[in-house]
Design a protein around this motif. Structure first.
Motif, PDB file in Angstrom:
ATOM      1  N   ILE A 100       0.868  -1.177   0.000  1.00 53.28           N
ATOM      2  CA  ILE A 100       0.000   0.000   0.000  1.00 53.28           C
ATOM      3  C   ILE A 100       0.907   1.230   0.000  1.00 53.28           C
ATOM      4  CG2 ILE A 100      -1.779   1.268   1.272  1.00 53.28           C
ATOM      5  CD1 ILE A 100      -2.500  -1.489   2.579  1.00 53.28           C
ATOM      6  N   ALA A 101       0.634   2.177  -0.870  1.00 54.47           N
ATOM      7  CA  ALA A 101       1.538   3.320  -1.050  1.00 54.47           C
ATOM      8  C   ALA A 101       1.302   4.420  -0.023  1.00 54.47           C
ATOM      9  CB  ALA A 101       1.398   3.878  -2.462  1.00 54.47           C
ATOM     10  N   THR A 102       1.144   4.029   1.223  1.00 59.60           N
ATOM     11  CA  THR A 102       1.003   4.967   2.341  1.00 59.60           C
ATOM     12  C   THR A 102       1.562   4.287   3.578  1.00 59.60           C
ATOM     13  OG1 THR A 102      -1.073   5.789   1.388  1.00 59.60           O
ATOM     14  CG2 THR A 102      -0.620   6.378   3.668  1.00 59.60           C
ATOM     15  N   ARG A 103       2.216   5.038   4.441  1.00 54.98           N
ATOM     16  CA  ARG A 103       2.771   4.460   5.677  1.00 54.98           C
ATOM     17  C   ARG A 103       1.667   4.395   6.728  1.00 54.98           C
ATOM     18  NH1 ARG A 103       5.288   5.785  10.521  1.00 54.98           N
ATOM     19  NH2 ARG A 103       7.223   4.653  10.981  1.00 54.98           N
ATOM     20  N   LEU A 104       1.322   3.174   7.116  1.00 54.86           N
ATOM     21  CA  LEU A 104       0.194   2.954   8.014  1.00 54.86           C
ATOM     22  C   LEU A 104       0.620   2.119   9.207  1.00 54.86           C
ATOM     23  CD1 LEU A 104      -2.337   1.999   5.206  1.00 54.86           C
ATOM     24  CD2 LEU A 104      -2.144   4.208   6.346  1.00 54.86           C
ATOM     25  N   THR A 105       0.728   2.747  10.367  1.00 53.07           N
ATOM     26  CA  THR A 105       1.022   1.998  11.587  1.00 53.07           C
ATOM     27  C   THR A 105      -0.279   1.440  12.153  1.00 53.07           C
ATOM     28  OG1 THR A 105       0.691   3.839  13.117  1.00 53.07           O
ATOM     29  CG2 THR A 105       2.867   3.655  12.065  1.00 53.07           C
ATOM     30  N   SER A 106      -0.150   0.531  13.106  1.00 46.89           N
ATOM     31  CA  SER A 106      -1.354  -0.011  13.734  1.00 46.89           C
ATOM     32  C   SER A 106      -2.127   1.077  14.459  1.00 46.89           C
ATOM     33  CB  SER A 106      -0.981  -1.131  14.710  1.00 46.89           C
ATOM     34  OG  SER A 106      -0.078  -0.658  15.693  1.00 46.89           O
ATOM     35  N   GLY A 107      -1.413   2.087  14.948  1.00 52.60           N
ATOM     36  CA  GLY A 107      -2.105   3.200  15.589  1.00 52.60           C
ATOM     37  C   GLY A 107      -2.917   4.032  14.611  1.00 52.60           C
ATOM     38  N   ASP A 108      -2.484   4.033  13.340  1.00 52.12           N
ATOM     39  CA  ASP A 108      -3.230   4.765  12.310  1.00 52.12           C
ATOM     40  C   ASP A 108      -4.515   4.051  11.922  1.00 52.12           C
ATOM     41  OD1 ASP A 108      -1.202   6.692  12.055  1.00 52.12           O
ATOM     42  OD2 ASP A 108      -0.104   5.462  10.610  1.00 52.12           O
ATOM     43  N   LEU A 109      -4.579   2.739  12.215  1.00 52.47           N
ATOM     44  CA  LEU A 109      -5.537   1.874  11.540  1.00 52.47           C
ATOM     45  C   LEU A 109      -6.568   1.190  12.424  1.00 52.47           C
ATOM     46  CD1 LEU A 109      -2.764   0.224   9.394  1.00 52.47           C
ATOM     47  CD2 LEU A 109      -4.339   1.988   8.655  1.00 52.47           C
ATOM     48  N   THR A 110      -6.905   1.784  13.529  1.00 52.75           N
ATOM     49  CA  THR A 110      -7.867   1.136  14.423  1.00 52.75           C
ATOM     50  C   THR A 110      -9.234   1.799  14.445  1.00 52.75           C
ATOM     51  OG1 THR A 110      -7.004   2.439  16.257  1.00 52.75           O
ATOM     52  CG2 THR A 110      -6.124   0.213  15.969  1.00 52.75           C
ATOM     53  N   THR A 156      12.964   3.191   6.751  1.00 51.46           N
ATOM     54  CA  THR A 156      13.118   4.606   6.417  1.00 51.46           C
ATOM     55  C   THR A 156      12.085   5.070   5.405  1.00 51.46           C
ATOM     56  OG1 THR A 156      14.758   4.005   4.751  1.00 51.46           O
ATOM     57  CG2 THR A 156      15.583   4.682   6.923  1.00 51.46           C
ATOM     58  N   ASN A 157      11.580   4.152   4.593  1.00 48.32           N
ATOM     59  CA  ASN A 157      10.603   4.534   3.574  1.00 48.32           C
ATOM     60  C   ASN A 157       9.267   3.837   3.757  1.00 48.32           C
ATOM     61  OD1 ASN A 157      11.546   1.994   2.908  1.00 48.32           O
ATOM     62  ND2 ASN A 157      11.623   2.382   0.694  1.00 48.32           N
ATOM     63  N   GLY A 158       8.931   3.509   5.002  1.00 52.67           N
ATOM     64  CA  GLY A 158       7.628   2.912   5.255  1.00 52.67           C
ATOM     65  C   GLY A 158       7.623   2.029   6.477  1.00 52.67           C
TER      66      GLY A 158
END
Length: 460
Positions: A100-110, A156-158
């Motif tokens: 997926i062309a976006t950096r998504l942490t678990s905190g971003d995704l709940t 560094t890039n995701g």
């Protein structure tokens, strides 16, 4: 005319939702990253086969790019098992289905709980990037196939999230069975033996009723579940939600409204049923169902899904007269007087051929008398006599069949009219009208509608 030329862009922009929960004890904010995604993956013994697959497909160069920002769902070695990755078909696109062309942490995704994201796999119709469904109700799963086993590995890039299965490229049935909001639809498709239809190579656009919409449909018909729906009714109703060809949101606003063919053959002589769409103030189908915000443009390898809030029931001719604003004056005329029975008549089995005057036709008629401002101002005998001339009972005459009418004569409820097959001019007792070639063969279950430009009048 292609599907894409009949329909134009939905006024609903597809908004991608991202959400999933961490399946590990990692902090939602990953630690400091020292290396890009590929170097980070190479350092992880559990991802050695994944790295090898990246190198085979030259995707290691893509994921080493510091100008990019990626979320990578990296299958572990256990996920690959005994698979020979050199023999996997479409390996490159399968791997891109994990990116997926976006950096998504678990905190971003709940926050959302479930939803859709866009992968980098250009495996959809016209090389569109396919979607991926996530659900966080029990850990985090993608397309109800793979679960996150280790989250928030920084680069560094995701960011990398390890998953326990390879996520296959999705077909239309993948999302119907994975998305809990479509569980009733999945049951209906299974009941009607239509799952395989959505698994083939043929491209479709599926208008997918959510569970609440199907529940309301069942309740309205006193059915406890989809298994109680008669087989033919269930099959044809479901096929009424399947449009041949892939229609994206970007295809759907310029015209604003129009008709499209469905896959249902519930019309007279197994005629293909049409559907009316209108994008003014959102998008609606047959004036019954509306697209669900943020749940359009769900892209699969063989088509696209737009979720809708209700079941689009099989239409009779009055459905289109009611739904299409171009027929609002005709609708007002059909319901102008309590002693008219036209609506009830046109909801019967038929078949009927209806010559439907558009609004401009009624505007011209009303202008012929200073006392007429709305259809109910027209004397009953005049209006009733006129409406009779627009309905042929007992036949479903499509435009191509007009030439087969004996002597070009059609017998309406108000008497005979003649139709010139080459010009589509209808000659009535007192005047003429022309069938509009752009709005003909509007097919319902009990008849066909042809829009015309003038109200036919009886002899005075």
């Amino acid at each position: 005319m292609t599907i894409k030329s009949q329909i134009k862009t939905l006024a609903i922009a597809s908004v991608v939702l991202f959400s999933f929960t961490s399946c590990s004890d990692d902090d939602d904010a990953p630690g400091q990253a020292d290396n890009d995604i590929v170097v980070t993956a190479r350092a992880d013994a559990e991802l050695s086969i994944f790295v090898q697959a990246l190198e085979i497909t030259d995707l290691d160069d893509v994921l080493e790019n510091d100008n990019g920002t990626f979320t990578v769902l990296a299958p572990t070695n256990a996920a690959f098992g005994d698979i020979d990755i050199t023999q996997l078909p479409n390996l490159r696109e399968v791997l891109l289905n994990h990116v997926i062309a976006t950096r998504l942490t678990s905190g971003d995704l709940t926050a959302s709980g479930s939803g859709y994201a866009t992968t980098e796999a250009e495996a959809g119709p016209g090389d569109a990037k396919v979607s991926i469904f996530f659900d966080t109700s029990n850990g985090v799963r993608f397309n109800n196939q793979a679960a996150v086993v280790s989250a928030n590995i920084p680069a560094t890039n995701g960011i990398i999230h390890k998953v326990d299965e390879i996520i296959d490229l999705p077909d239309l049935s993948t999302f119907a069975t994975a998305d809990s909001e479509l569980s009733s639809l999945a049951s209906a498709l299974t009941e009607a033996n239509l799952v395989s239809t959505l698994q083939g190579d043929t491209e479709f656009t599926v208008l997918a009723p959510v569970n609440a919409g199907i529940s309301a449909f069942l309740e309205a018909n006193s059915w406890a579940n989809v298994g109680e729906i008669p087989d033919e009714d269930l099959s044809q109703t479901l096929l009424n939600h399947v449009i041949p060809g892939a229609v994206l949101a970007s295809d759907l606003t310029a015209e604003g409204s129009g008709y499209v063919s469905t896959s249902s053959t519930a019309g007279p002589n197994q005629s293909v049923i049409n559907m009316f769409y209108n994008t003014e103030g959102g998008v609606s189908f047959n004036g019954i169902a509306s697209a669900v915000a943020n749940r359009t443009d769900i892209i699969a390898t063989n088509g696209v899904i737009h979720q809708i809030d209700a079941v689009v029931t099989l239409p009779d001719v009055t459905t289109f007269v009611s739904a299409d604003p171009n027929f609002s004056s005709l609708l007002a005329s059909l319901t102008a007087y309590n002693d008219f029975t036209y609506v009830n008549t046109l909801q019967a089995d038929g078949p009927f051929t209806v010559f439907a005057p558009n609004n401009a036709a009624f505007t011209a008629l009303l202008a012929t008398d200073d006392m007429w401002n709305v259809p109910s101002d027209i004397p009953t005998t005049v209006l009733s006599g006129a409406l009779n001339l627009h309905v042929v009972s007992g036949s479903n005459v499509r435009a191509a069949q007009i030439a087969n009418l004996p002597g070009g004569t059609a017998t309406t409820l108000g008497g005979n009219v003649t139709i010139d097959a080459s010009t589509l001019v209808i000659t009535g007792p007192a005047n003429t009208s022309t069938i509009l070639s752009s709005s003909t063969d509007i097919q319902a279950t009990n008849g066909v509608i042809h829009a015309i430009d003038t109200v036919l009048l009886p002899s005075m």
